[in-house]
Design an enzyme around this catalytic site. Structure first.
Site, PDB file in Angstrom:
ATOM      1  N   PRO A  34      44.917  24.605  24.835  1.00  0.00           N
ATOM      2  CG  PRO A  34      46.649  24.597  23.289  1.00  0.00           C
ATOM      3  CD  PRO A  34      46.341  24.938  24.705  1.00  0.00           C
ATOM      4  CE  LYS A  35      38.525  17.705  25.544  1.00  0.00           C
ATOM      5  NZ  LYS A  35      39.090  16.446  25.011  1.00  0.00           N
ATOM      6  CD1 TRP A  36      47.013  19.559  25.245  1.00  0.00           C
ATOM      7  CD2 TRP A  36      48.015  19.142  23.296  1.00  0.00           C
ATOM      8  NE1 TRP A  36      47.870  20.593  24.993  1.00  0.00           N
ATOM      9  CE2 TRP A  36      48.500  20.367  23.800  1.00  0.00           C
ATOM     10  CE3 TRP A  36      48.506  18.672  22.072  1.00  0.00           C
ATOM     11  CZ2 TRP A  36      49.441  21.133  23.130  1.00  0.00           C
ATOM     12  CZ3 TRP A  36      49.443  19.425  21.398  1.00  0.00           C
ATOM     13  CH2 TRP A  36      49.910  20.642  21.931  1.00  0.00           C
ATOM     14  CG  ASP A 181      39.262  16.461  21.149  1.00  0.00           C
ATOM     15  OD1 ASP A 181      38.602  16.397  20.114  1.00  0.00           O
ATOM     16  OD2 ASP A 181      39.053  15.750  22.149  1.00  0.00           O
TER      17      ASP A 181
END
Length: 365
Positions: A34-36, A181
């Site tokens: 996941p893109k934090w 994100d």
């Protein structure tokens, strides 16, 4: 502090791609995360000493005392990790609460740390003990990281990963509802490349029709040849107020000059403009108006040329920051085209895509 990887140290970066790439599209395969949506952080720990470096290598340590405490409680005695500092609230990430931490007053920082504590999400290991892992492949770094954080607990989290592109696509669609994100794809065989764009990022792409309400002049603008720097954008709230939601920029120089001429018939006085109050010092202090200073802009000139809100532009954006009719574009929007067929009064928040909520705890677990 004496570690095999020392500050200042630049993090590895990512380049944008249009969709989730196939797992076998890169030699050695890809792993997806996941893109934090937070502050990138390289965290250095040497016993009781902790330093937190930002993406630009500037220190973040003083702004996140609770993260320092979490590092001392949960990370190995001597290590360097790459991660993201995030602030969860009601099952979602809140980037706005994160930005409020960058403040000179220690009392304010401490208060926010108690009211809205930040968490650290870790996704890479650069050093452990006396050994640098920078030259090791990601597959080895990840295995060592999992072992090093096997006993860690909240507010330190090990980011989840998958090698399944289908599952990564599901994450891309679902996790945005928790404030994330997008997705990052990383080559398993790659070493750590400081400041190198080795990773691949997939972010959401959307469009909106917005009201053009002003513009700022470019830094290279002159009286003889005025150049537009950025266009100020607005959306109407339910109560009829025109809310400032961001800017669009990145025009070619010739286009900047042409836009000044094109928009000239719309130039008006501040007395007749919905954002005329920007010149009031108290209003500027709020940081919510297009002419207001903030901790990010400092003494930068934020004055703008007011325009009658009569033109509509279609812009591209990734996602919004904030909630309800105070939301605004998280990043600079991209100008797509003029929408002369649209009535400015119809450009409200209702047109924005409704994102299905997703519990952040289900991402962190």
């Amino acid at each position: 502090m004496d570690l095999p990887v020392m500050p200042p140290f630049q993090p590895m970066l990512a380049k944008s791609v249009a969709g989730v790439p196939a797992a076998d599209s890169v030699a050695g395969g890809l792993v997806y995360e996941p893109k934090w949506d937070g502050f990138r952080a390289i965290v250095f720990r040497d016993g009781d000493e902790v330093e937190i470096g930002s993406r630009s290598t500037k220190p973040l340590t003083r702004y996140f005392p609770e993260v320092v405490e979490a590092v001392l409680a949960h990370l190995p005695q001597r290590c360097v990790v790459d991660g993201e500092i995030v602030v969860p609230l009601d099952g979602q990430l809140e980037f706005d609460l994160l930005t409020q931490r960058i403040h000179p007053a220690e009392s304010r920082v401490r208060r926010l740390a108690e009211e809205f504590p930040a968490h650290l999400v870790v996704f890479d290991l650069l050093a452990l003990g006396d050994e640098s892992l920078v030259d090791r492949p990601l597959s080895e770094r990840r295995a060592t990281l999992e072992q090093a954080l096997s006993t860690a607990g909240s507010p330190v989290h090990l980011t989840r990963v998958t090698t399944d592109a289908v599952e990564a696509t599901d994450w891309f669609n679902a996790f945005e509802g928790a404030g994330l994100d997008g997705i990052v794809a990383k080559p398993l065989a790659s070493s750590y490349a400081p400041n190198g764009r080795v990773m691949l990022k997939v972010k959401h792409a959307r469009t909106a029709d917005v009201v053009v309400a002003g513009y700022r002049l470019h830094k290279n603008s002159t009286a003889e040849r005025p150049l537009l720097g950025s266009i100020l954008l607005g959306l109407y709230a339910d109560d009829g107020r025109l809310q400032h939601v961001g800017v669009c920029a990145s025009f070619a120089e010739a286009r900047r000059a042409a836009l000044v001429e094109e928009l000239a018939p719309l130039v008006t006085d501040f007395a007749d403009h919905p954002w005329g109050e920007w010149r009031d010092e108290a209003a500027q202090a709020s940081g919510r108006l297009p002419g207001g200073q903030s901790r990010w802009t400092g003494t930068k000139d934020l004055s703008f040329v007011p325009l009658r809100p009569e033109r509509v532009a279609e812009v591209g954006y990734e996602h919004m920051e904030g909630r309800g009719d105070t939301a605004r574009f998280r990043h600079t929007a991209q100008f797509k085209r003029w929408r002369d067929d649209r009535d400015p009064g119809s450009c409200g928040y209702a047109q924005l895509e409704e994102i299905a909520k997703f519990d952040l705890n289900d991402v962190l677990s």
